[in-house]
Motif scaffolding. Structure first.
Motif, PDB file in Angstrom:
ATOM      1  N   ASP A   1       0.886  -1.404   0.125  1.00  0.00           N
ATOM      2  CA  ASP A   1       0.156  -0.047  -0.140  1.00  0.00           C
ATOM      3  C   ASP A   1       0.713   1.432   0.006  1.00  0.00           C
ATOM      4  OD1 ASP A   1      -1.960  -1.726   0.306  1.00  0.00           O
ATOM      5  OD2 ASP A   1      -2.465  -1.104   2.313  1.00  0.00           O
ATOM      6  N   GLN A   2       0.370   2.265  -0.394  1.00  0.00           N
ATOM      7  CA  GLN A   2       1.159   3.541  -0.600  1.00  0.00           C
ATOM      8  C   GLN A   2       0.169   4.512  -0.586  1.00  0.00           C
ATOM      9  OE1 GLN A   2       3.403   3.000  -4.287  1.00  0.00           O
ATOM     10  NE2 GLN A   2       2.831   5.092  -4.592  1.00  0.00           N
ATOM     11  N   PRO A   3       0.422   5.923  -0.370  1.00  0.00           N
ATOM     12  CA  PRO A   3      -0.329   7.085  -0.815  1.00  0.00           C
ATOM     13  C   PRO A   3       0.036   7.280  -2.351  1.00  0.00           C
ATOM     14  CG  PRO A   3       1.029   7.815   1.341  1.00  0.00           C
ATOM     15  CD  PRO A   3       1.207   6.086   0.517  1.00  0.00           C
ATOM     16  N   ILE A   4      -1.075   7.985  -2.946  1.00  0.00           N
ATOM     17  CA  ILE A   4      -0.958   8.401  -4.426  1.00  0.00           C
ATOM     18  C   ILE A   4      -1.752   9.660  -4.584  1.00  0.00           C
ATOM     19  CG2 ILE A   4      -2.759   6.922  -5.314  1.00  0.00           C
ATOM     20  CD1 ILE A   4      -0.898   6.286  -7.247  1.00  0.00           C
ATOM     21  N   ILE A   5      -1.375  10.444  -5.488  1.00  0.00           N
ATOM     22  CA  ILE A   5      -2.005  11.812  -5.946  1.00  0.00           C
ATOM     23  C   ILE A   5      -3.013  11.630  -6.809  1.00  0.00           C
ATOM     24  CG2 ILE A   5      -1.765  14.100  -6.715  1.00  0.00           C
ATOM     25  CD1 ILE A   5       1.106  14.112  -5.517  1.00  0.00           C
ATOM     26  N   ASN A   6      -4.135  11.643  -6.795  1.00  0.00           N
ATOM     27  CA  ASN A   6      -5.276  11.542  -7.634  1.00  0.00           C
ATOM     28  C   ASN A   6      -5.639  12.778  -8.370  1.00  0.00           C
ATOM     29  OD1 ASN A   6      -7.125  10.335  -9.430  1.00  0.00           O
ATOM     30  ND2 ASN A   6      -8.802  10.293  -7.767  1.00  0.00           N
ATOM     31  N   GLN A   7      -5.140  13.227  -9.442  1.00  0.00           N
ATOM     32  CA  GLN A   7      -5.586  14.396 -10.134  1.00  0.00           C
ATOM     33  C   GLN A   7      -6.176  14.059 -11.636  1.00  0.00           C
ATOM     34  OE1 GLN A   7      -2.606  17.370 -10.072  1.00  0.00           O
ATOM     35  NE2 GLN A   7      -3.538  18.925 -11.477  1.00  0.00           N
ATOM     36  N   PRO A   8      -7.411  13.803 -11.561  1.00  0.00           N
ATOM     37  CA  PRO A   8      -7.980  13.260 -12.956  1.00  0.00           C
ATOM     38  C   PRO A   8      -8.067  14.334 -13.898  1.00  0.00           C
ATOM     39  CG  PRO A   8      -9.814  13.650 -11.312  1.00  0.00           C
ATOM     40  CD  PRO A   8      -8.336  13.772 -10.662  1.00  0.00           C
ATOM     41  N   GLU A   9      -7.778  15.604 -13.796  1.00  0.00           N
ATOM     42  CA  GLU A   9      -7.990  16.577 -14.643  1.00  0.00           C
ATOM     43  C   GLU A   9      -6.628  16.459 -15.759  1.00  0.00           C
ATOM     44  OE1 GLU A   9      -9.817  19.830 -11.708  1.00  0.00           O
ATOM     45  OE2 GLU A   9      -7.730  20.133 -12.080  1.00  0.00           O
ATOM     46  N   ILE A  10      -7.117  16.991 -16.970  1.00  0.00           N
ATOM     47  CA  ILE A  10      -6.053  16.946 -17.867  1.00  0.00           C
ATOM     48  C   ILE A  10      -5.389  18.400 -17.906  1.00  0.00           C
ATOM     49  CG2 ILE A  10      -5.472  16.635 -20.383  1.00  0.00           C
ATOM     50  CD1 ILE A  10      -7.148  14.335 -20.617  1.00  0.00           C
ATOM     51  N   GLY A  11      -3.974  18.615 -17.883  1.00  0.00           N
ATOM     52  CA  GLY A  11      -3.535  19.956 -17.670  1.00  0.00           C
ATOM     53  C   GLY A  11      -3.027  20.227 -19.225  1.00  0.00           C
TER      54      GLY A  11
ATOM     55  N   SER B   1       4.561   6.284 -10.198  1.00  0.00           N
ATOM     56  CA  SER B   1       4.490   5.776  -8.903  1.00  0.00           C
ATOM     57  C   SER B   1       3.895   6.621  -8.022  1.00  0.00           C
ATOM     58  CB  SER B   1       6.155   5.470  -8.414  1.00  0.00           C
ATOM     59  OG  SER B   1       6.506   4.245  -9.130  1.00  0.00           O
ATOM     60  N   TRP B   2       3.493   7.864  -8.447  1.00  0.00           N
ATOM     61  CA  TRP B   2       3.211   9.029  -7.197  1.00  0.00           C
ATOM     62  C   TRP B   2       2.021   9.564  -7.902  1.00  0.00           C
ATOM     63  CZ3 TRP B   2       8.597  11.366  -7.344  1.00  0.00           C
ATOM     64  CH2 TRP B   2       9.552  10.546  -6.713  1.00  0.00           C
ATOM     65  N   PHE B   3       1.542   9.565  -9.258  1.00  0.00           N
ATOM     66  CA  PHE B   3       0.235  10.050  -9.490  1.00  0.00           C
ATOM     67  C   PHE B   3      -0.645   8.831  -9.933  1.00  0.00           C
ATOM     68  CE2 PHE B   3       2.359  14.037 -10.410  1.00  0.00           C
ATOM     69  CZ  PHE B   3       1.464  14.893  -9.848  1.00  0.00           C
ATOM     70  N   TYR B   4      -1.789   8.722 -10.059  1.00  0.00           N
ATOM     71  CA  TYR B   4      -2.858   7.970 -10.242  1.00  0.00           C
ATOM     72  C   TYR B   4      -3.412   8.512 -11.661  1.00  0.00           C
ATOM     73  CZ  TYR B   4      -6.439   4.383 -10.567  1.00  0.00           C
ATOM     74  OH  TYR B   4      -6.997   3.037 -10.688  1.00  0.00           O
ATOM     75  N   HIS B   5      -3.296   7.480 -13.025  1.00  0.00           N
ATOM     76  CA  HIS B   5      -3.730   8.044 -14.073  1.00  0.00           C
ATOM     77  C   HIS B   5      -3.610   9.530 -14.552  1.00  0.00           C
ATOM     78  CE1 HIS B   5      -6.457   4.056 -14.123  1.00  0.00           C
ATOM     79  NE2 HIS B   5      -5.183   3.818 -13.758  1.00  0.00           N
TER      80      HIS B   5
END
Length: 507
Positions: free
Chosen positions: A128-138, A214-218
């Motif tokens: 398990d680990q924390p992950i940043i979820n930012q579904p917006e496309i920049g 490894s740090w962002f989700y999708h």
């Protein structure tokens, strides 16, 4: 040399008739891009103009000395104060009831959640680990304009809260959807209209690419280069530089930011190889120029590499699922951070920011922080006078397609031991034991300062002249082959794109 054919139907086809085709030989790279992208990549005039800009080491408005003087003035004028604060002091952010996720009160921007990953199927390693979820496309966009016959890039100097050295050289536009739709209640994003409004320029590059898996989700960004011919409003934090000037600045420590590097990597510079090598160029530099065309002689043809990559993806057994941050195992929440119980690997921290020159002048936010400088490296070798780099088809839990092509080595010391962060590094000793004369590039660069707190890595290109043990998930590729694949999503990860840009600074 492997090439491709473009088939066009002849006139007169229809019901009851046999359709006949005319065949035209084209470079192999054009066989693997969409029709819209083919129009851009196939435009040899554009590619020649990009190559001429890449060879231009002084600009119309600023010489290199002039750039450093301008940057010094901007560093005096643009200030950002960043202070680490307790997690409880986050303003407009908080731990969501029921999940423990760190979320913004608007529900926008990004959230810090958990992910559970399993490698190797049932009974395989799980973590398990924390992950940043930012579904917006920049948008990551560079505006270019021909000035005195040479393409110049409109570059911005910008401070981000996670930058170790303050100002960095950034793309013309670097913005998330929450930024440019005004969720932050700040000023408008400058020059955005050239990239997301009615077409105001000619698109040279346009591709959706991932960020750190490894740090962002999708997470994905739209990497763009747009050419304009009309006058562009000026601003004191922006300057016009040639591609060659930006390339040279990649030799400076922690100056050219990650977002600029990823866009630069997408620019096809294969026509640069047709120019004479610079006076005094080394054999490696000459071989690197020879590696830029996608159809350069290669150990593996591009169709063969695509079959290998597909096979690796088909065999991969990585399952990852988002879970509540409050449910992740072996992680501890303290007053100052969320960290692994071992005390190693990354952590989630909070900062307070004051910045006069940003769209918003004061805010707080969470950031991801590592505990040591990483090593990100390509092994390079010349085959028949053409530089090849050893790429790794590696899995990361945040990739939408599980696997992308990355550097030979991607390593952060003191990782707590997940299979992805501490395990499979068969060529690490080769990199760390390299003699000085083998290191063709070795500069410390930072990762994305808007989400990561002073995350630095030593980016390296190490040349070898001997065989190394073969591993199934690694292949030798030319630079041109990698850039050809960069016309698509889900092929080349951000660390490899950064290294491609860094390689461009060598010749």
């Amino acid at each position: 040399m492997v090439r491709a054919c473009l088939y066009r139907p002849r006139g007169g086809s229809g019901p009851g008739r046999t359709t006949q085709f005319d065949a035209t030989e084209i470079p192999l790279s054009q066989a693997f891009v969409s029709p819209r992208q083919t129009a851009r990549v196939a435009d040899i005039a554009d590619r020649r103009r990009l190559a001429e800009s890449a060879h231009a080491t002084d600009g119309h408005y600023l010489s290199m000395d002039g750039f450093w003087e301008w940057l010094a003035h901007r560093r005096e004028a643009v200030r950002m104060d960043v202070e680490l604060i307790p997690l409880a002091d986050l303003n407009r952010w908080g731990f969501e009831t029921g999940t423990g996720n760190i979320v913004h009160e608007t529900g926008r921007f990004f959230s810090v959640e958990g992910v559970r990953a399993r490698l190797g199927g049932e009974g395989g390693a799980t973590w398990d680990q924390p992950i940043i979820n930012q579904p917006e496309i920049g948008y990551l966009g560079i505006l270019v304009k021909e000035i005195d016959g040479v393409l110049h890039c409109l570059m911005q100097v910008k401070a981000e809260p996670g930058n170790a050295q303050g100002l960095q050289l950034s793309p013309t536009v670097q913005a998330t959807r929450s930024n440019y739709t005004g969720v932050h209640r700040g000023s408008a994003v400058r020059y955005l209209e050239y990239f997301n409004g009615p077409q105001q320029g000619r698109v040279l590059v346009d591709v959706l690419l991932s960020e750190h898996g490894s740090w962002f989700y999708h997470k994905r960004n739209r990497n763009m280069v747009v050419e304009v011919t009309e006058d562009v409003p000026e601003h004191e934090d922006y300057c016009w530089l040639t591609i060659g000037q930006v390339r040279n600045l990649l030799q400076a420590e922690d100056l050219v930011n990650m977002d600029t590097r990823t866009v630069l990597a997408c620019i096809p510079l294969d026509e640069a190889s047709t120019a004479a090598a610079p006076i005094g160029a080394s054999a490696f530099q000459t071989a690197l120029l020879a590696s830029l065309p996608s159809e350069a002689p290669a150990v593996h043809a591009l169709p063969e590499l695509l079959r290998w990559f597909t096979d690796v993806k088909a065999r991969a057994e990585l399952v990852s699922e988002r879970i509540p941050l409050g449910s992740i195992e072996k992680w501890i929440t303290t007053r100052e951070e969320i960290r692994h119980e071992s005390g190693n690997d990354f952590s989630i921290v909070a900062v307070s920011v004051s910045a006069r020159s940003r769209e918003v002048t004061q805010w707080t936010q969470p950031l991801l922080r590592t505990r040591a400088e990483g090593t990100i490296a390509f092994l390079a070798r010349r085959f028949d006078g053409v530089v090849h780099v050893l790429v790794h088809a590696g899995v990361e839990p945040g990739f939408a397609d599980a696997i992308e092509l990355g550097p030979t080595v991607q390593f952060i010391p003191d990782s707590y031991g997940s299979p992805l962060t501490a395990g499979y590094q068969p060529y690490l000793k080769e990199i760390l034991a390299a003699a000085p004369e083998q290191v063709r590039y070795g500069v410390t660069q930072s990762e994305e300062g808007g989400r990561f707190y002073q995350v630095l890595s030593r980016y390296m290109v190490v040349e070898i002249d001997h065989d190394v043990p073969a591993h199934e998930d690694f292949r030798w590729m030319t630079v041109g082959q990698l850039v050809a694949l960069l016309q698509h999503s889900h092929y080349v990860k951000v660390q490899a794109r950064s290294l491609i840009a860094c390689l461009q600074s060598i010749w």
